[in-house]
Design a protein around this motif. Structure first.
Motif, PDB file in Angstrom:
ATOM      1  N   VAL A 178     -13.039 -84.961  -3.398  1.00  0.00           N
ATOM      2  CA  VAL A 178     -13.299 -84.345  -4.703  1.00  0.00           C
ATOM      3  C   VAL A 178     -14.748 -83.883  -4.844  1.00  0.00           C
ATOM      4  N   LEU A 179     -15.700 -84.758  -4.609  1.00  0.00           N
ATOM      5  CA  LEU A 179     -17.100 -84.406  -4.836  1.00  0.00           C
ATOM      6  C   LEU A 179     -17.562 -83.317  -3.872  1.00  0.00           C
ATOM      7  N   THR A 180     -17.061 -83.360  -2.649  1.00  0.00           N
ATOM      8  CA  THR A 180     -17.410 -82.307  -1.678  1.00  0.00           C
ATOM      9  C   THR A 180     -16.911 -80.956  -2.164  1.00  0.00           C
ATOM     10  N   LEU A 181     -15.677 -80.926  -2.680  1.00  0.00           N
ATOM     11  CA  LEU A 181     -15.099 -79.673  -3.166  1.00  0.00           C
ATOM     12  C   LEU A 181     -15.794 -79.197  -4.442  1.00  0.00           C
ATOM     13  N   LEU A 239     -14.696 -92.319 -12.999  1.00  0.00           N
ATOM     14  CA  LEU A 239     -15.805 -91.973 -12.114  1.00  0.00           C
ATOM     15  C   LEU A 239     -16.263 -90.537 -12.340  1.00  0.00           C
ATOM     16  N   LEU A 240     -15.293 -89.614 -12.424  1.00  0.00           N
ATOM     17  CA  LEU A 240     -15.637 -88.203 -12.601  1.00  0.00           C
ATOM     18  C   LEU A 240     -16.320 -87.958 -13.942  1.00  0.00           C
ATOM     19  N   LYS A 241     -15.945 -88.730 -14.943  1.00  0.00           N
ATOM     20  CA  LYS A 241     -16.551 -88.569 -16.259  1.00  0.00           C
ATOM     21  C   LYS A 241     -17.987 -89.096 -16.307  1.00  0.00           C
ATOM     22  N   GLN A 242     -18.348 -89.910 -15.324  1.00  0.00           N
ATOM     23  CA  GLN A 242     -19.692 -90.485 -15.304  1.00  0.00           C
ATOM     24  C   GLN A 242     -20.598 -89.856 -14.257  1.00  0.00           C
TER      25      GLN A 242
END
Length: 413
Positions: A326-329, A355-358
């Motif tokens: 996810v973070l790479t993309l 995690l994504l919200k933070q």
């Protein structure tokens, strides 16, 4: 008298040709049985009846995901409405192809019951033993029924605005000549393709330009285009002319109303100022694949389905079945929206949402939770910006994206 087995045979045939052969639907005995055989739009009318009957079987939100009701609905919806292969449908429902065959038979029986009762076929068939099947009363389709396909069916191909305008001006030139109006196109360089049905946009432009012609007989109509961040703005302006020389057409108001309606169906916007001798229209249409959307779902068939849903729209879908990417993309594609499944074997989707919200890379990106779980309240409490319950329908998916697409991102990350 028609037997139930014969009806099932006709029903199966119509569903197998729901989109690919209008002639088959027009000739199908179902068209007569369901009262649409003599309509000019018989194939579209029969298609709508069958799709609406299938959609009426969608279970309530509290129904367990693996219940017979969901299996029956999914067997019909994915196979016939979404046109997935048998293997794809089986994978979507988490069953084998052999099990799917049994569910499809049960699903067709259930759909037959719905149509049998809805159209009172027992009575119609009993009254038609000595003669042809009795047709239902003829009812003219409403505008919503007639044009529902604009929202339900993806555009066949992206639209080149310059080529579209050349075709429109060629079509409307005789009317312009009759009123002594000069038509010209300016400023169309470097515009993206448009995510819109070609036929709908052509009719919108024909309607607006024909009304403009009536307003400025002897004048000039200029059509230009301008690139916006996610759309293209088409401006139609008038100059000169002799107001009052030519009478205003009686159907101009109807043309304007239809233009507004079509623009709304195409997810566009129309600002119009009109008066005798004056006309200024600004039409905004979504541009093709300008907005990257990242979808995280371990089911590759779901990724393919959502890819189909966004084909030839303003959304560019990037799908992954690996949550660890996810973070790479995000760094690579800078998505405007993230769509997240929370039922994945590798990770807890709820934890990933938190995690994504933070995370500083993603905290500003709207997230839609897309799951088979009836947990909209939980998703909302954990910070999700949207929620879609599986199985996903195209119109609902695009509407959810549209609601979030207009949000402005913070300047900093």
């Amino acid at each position: 008298m028609l037997t139930r087995e014969e009806f099932l045979k006709y029903l199966r045939g119509a569903l197998n040709h729901l989109y690919d052969d209008p002639g088959y639907l027009r000739r199908s005995p179902l068209a007569t049985l369901l009262g649409v055989a003599d309509r000019f739009d018989a194939p579209a009318a029969l298609r709508r009846i069958l799709i609406e009957a299938i959609e009426s079987l969608e279970p309530m939100g509290d129904e367990p995901p693996q219940s017979p009701a969901w299996q029956i609905y999914g067997a019909l919806y994915y196979r016939y409405v979404q046109q997935l292969s048998r293997q794809q449908v089986a994978d979507q429902l988490g069953i084998s192809v052999r099990q799917l065959s049994r569910w499809q038979r049960a699903a067709l029986e259930t759909l037959t019951d719905v149509l049998w009762e809805q159209f009172d076929l027992e009575r119609k068939l009993s009254e038609s033993v000595e003669g042809p099947l009795e047709q239902g009363p003829m009812v003219a389709p409403t505008v919503d029924e007639e044009l529902a396909w604009l929202k339900e069916v993806p555009p066949e191909a992206p639209v080149d605005l310059h080529q579209m305008l050349l075709a429109v001006l060629e079509r409307i030139q005789p009317l312009a000549t009759q009123y002594g109006v000069h038509l010209e196109i300016t400023a169309l360089e470097d515009l993206p393709y448009l995510a819109v049905h070609q036929l709908a946009l052509k009719q919108i432009l024909l309607n607006l330009i024909s009304v403009a012609i009536h307003q400025v007989p002897g004048g000039t109509i200029t059509i230009s285009g301008k690139r916006l961040p996610q759309e293209v703005e088409i401006e139609i302006r008038c100059a000169g002319g002799h107001p009052g020389v030519a009478p205003v057409a009686n159907n101009d108001q109807a043309s304007v109303e239809m233009a507004y309606y079509l623009v709304n169906m195409c997810r566009g916007k129309l600002d119009l100022s009109i008066d005798q001798g004056k006309f200024d229209a600004r039409l905004t249409i979504p541009a093709l694949e300008q907005l990257p959307v990242l979808v995280i779902d371990d089911n590759v068939d779901t990724l393919r389905l959502l890819q189909r849903y966004t084909s030839n729209t303003r959304y560019h879908l990037i799908g992954t079945d690996d949550p660890n990417q996810v973070l790479t993309l995000v760094e690579r594609f800078s998505p405007r929206i993230i769509v997240l499944d929370v039922m994945m074997p590798q990770v807890d989707g709820w934890e990933l949402l938190a995690l994504l919200k933070q995370h500083p890379l993603t905290h500003h990106i709207p997230i839609i939770v897309c799951t088979i779980l009836p947990q909209e309240e939980l998703a909302d409490s954990l910070g999700a910006d949207g929620y879609i319950r599986k199985p996903v329908k195209r119109q609902a998916f695009l509407a959810a994206l549209d609601r979030l697409a207009g949000r402005r991102e913070p300047v900093s990350r």
